[in-house]
Design an enzyme around this catalytic site. Structure first.
Site, PDB file in Angstrom:
ATOM      1  N   CYS A  31      63.731  31.150  29.183  1.00 58.28           N
ATOM      2  CA  CYS A  31      62.809  32.076  29.832  1.00 58.28           C
ATOM      3  C   CYS A  31      63.656  33.138  30.521  1.00 58.28           C
ATOM      4  O   CYS A  31      64.777  33.408  30.088  1.00 58.28           O
ATOM      5  CB  CYS A  31      61.878  31.350  30.804  1.00 58.28           C
ATOM      6  SG  CYS A  31      62.707  30.549  32.203  1.00 58.28           S
ATOM      7  N   PHE A  32      63.163  33.739  31.599  1.00 57.48           N
ATOM      8  CA  PHE A  32      63.923  34.845  32.177  1.00 57.48           C
ATOM      9  C   PHE A  32      65.168  34.366  32.921  1.00 57.48           C
ATOM     10  O   PHE A  32      66.268  34.857  32.704  1.00 57.48           O
ATOM     11  CB  PHE A  32      63.036  35.676  33.115  1.00 57.48           C
ATOM     12  CG  PHE A  32      63.749  36.868  33.691  1.00 57.48           C
ATOM     13  CD1 PHE A  32      64.146  37.910  32.864  1.00 57.48           C
ATOM     14  CD2 PHE A  32      64.056  36.944  35.042  1.00 57.48           C
ATOM     15  CE1 PHE A  32      64.829  39.008  33.371  1.00 57.48           C
ATOM     16  CE2 PHE A  32      64.727  38.031  35.562  1.00 57.48           C
ATOM     17  CZ  PHE A  32      65.108  39.069  34.730  1.00 57.48           C
TER      18      PHE A  32
END
Length: 373
Positions: free
Chosen positions: A98-99
């Site tokens: 994810c980020f």
């Protein structure tokens, strides 16, 4: 998939091995920047992400988490789980991220584990990998030597590049041929994606021991993609190999790339009729973009020839008339500009020749030794 592979922070190996990556960020994040081998299968779509972000600001972490679980539930969760499971089956050696490598990737990882699938994640997520690529890009620019392949428009510089032992195709990474007529099917990557792709090419080149790299002579912008300032500055000091071809050879190369190949690509993407219409509109729009620099009278003269050529091509399947405007544009517009620019670079030219001569000389050459001084 029962074997448990560990999470990874070996970002270099991800790119050297073209490891498949499952990106669970929202589509809007993916569009701003991603990696070539990544596939976007988000935990939350854009609307859900926005709602959860608003909730987090107003009510805090726990409320946002509760909202997230209520939004991604039931059939929505099942459909997304199915997509993730399918990815893991097709890419058993991949990773997810994810980020920041935080809650989203850990949540997807835990849901997959509940389904009996142990799938590792990229520690630090997209942000850490992006930082790594930026560092690698600047380090590579500093440590590598560059040779610039120059030549007038239509000499086939990109074709020659592909026969050299150590090169990076900047136009290929930018998906643009670099001129006003240079747009390609599929559009250009975002600036971040362009930089990521460039960094990965440098990583692969250096890992293979290629530290002297041939680059095509480019301006600061390739379409809308901007070269890193440090790279452009170093390119402006690098030695130049000059590719020279006669005008008719250049007309033929330009015809093949900008007429035949562009039309083929458009027909493949849109079908015969729409493909030709899109091809024709793009060609006319490209000429219109340089109207001021051409001057009104010359622009209108070339546009008339181009329109006639397009009608003949559409109605009678004859495309040779395109050579008329190509020849004029090369000789009277592009050549004077390039000759002026080349005067400023004349002291850097180390060799010149046509494609056959340069390919014969450099296709098997050790460029690291050849340009080490």
């Amino acid at each position: 998939m029962t074997d448990s592979r560990p999470n990874t922070s070996d970002y270099e190996q991800l790119f050297l091995n073209d490891t498949p990556l499952l990106d669970v960020r929202a589509p809007v994040e993916f569009e701003k920047g991603s990696f070539p081998q990544s596939q976007n299968q988000p935990l939350m779509n854009n609307e859900e992400r926005q709602k959860i972000g608003t909730c987090y600001k107003r009510s805090g972490h726990d409320a946002a988490m509760a909202l997230g679980h209520s939004l991604v539930n039931g059939k929505i969760k099942a459909d997304r789980m199915a997509a993730w499971i399918q990815f893991t089956k097709e890419n058993p050696d991949g990773y997810l991220y994810c980020f920041r490598g935080g809650e989203r990737s850990h949540l997807v990882q835990s849901w997959l584990k509940e389904a009996g699938i142990h799938y590792p994640l990229v520690t630090g997520g997209y942000k850490a990998v992006r930082s790594f690529l930026i560092e690698q890009l600047e380090e590579s620019i500093e440590e590598c030597n560059f040779v610039i392949l120059g030549g007038k428009t239509g000499t086939g510089k990109t074709r020659l590049l592909e026969h050299l032992p150590s090169y990076i195709d900047l136009e290929g990474l930018a998906n643009h041929r670099g001129s006003s007529f240079g747009r390609r099917i599929g559009g250009q990557p975002s600036q971040i994606d362009f930089e990521n792709r460039l960094a990965i090419e440098f990583i692969k080149s250096r890992n293979a021991g290629r530290t002297t790299i041939v680059l095509e002579d480019e301006s600061k912008l390739i379409g809308r993609c901007c070269l890193p300032l440090s790279l452009k500055e170093k390119m402006q000091k690098a030695p130049i190999i000059l590719l020279e071809e006669d005008l008719e050879t250049r007309v033929q190369i330009t015809f093949e790339e900008y007429i035949e190949q562009n039309l083929f690509d458009n027909i493949c993407a849109h079908g015969k009729d729409t493909g030709f219409a899109t091809f024709a509109d793009d060609l006319l729009a490209s000429l219109d973009r340089i109207r001021k620099r051409l001057g009104g009278a010359r622009h209108q003269e070339l546009r008339t020839i181009m329109e006639e050529a397009l009608l003949e091509q559409r109605d009678h399947n004859r495309s040779q008339k395109h050579r008329d405007w190509i020849r004029t544009l090369l000789r009277d517009y592009y050549d004077p500009m390039y000759e002026f620019q080349l005067e400023q670079k004349s002291g850097r030219i180390t060799d010149c020749g046509n494609c056959r001569q340069l390919q014969q000389k450099y296709s098997n050459a050790n460029l690291n030794k050849l340009f080490s001084e």
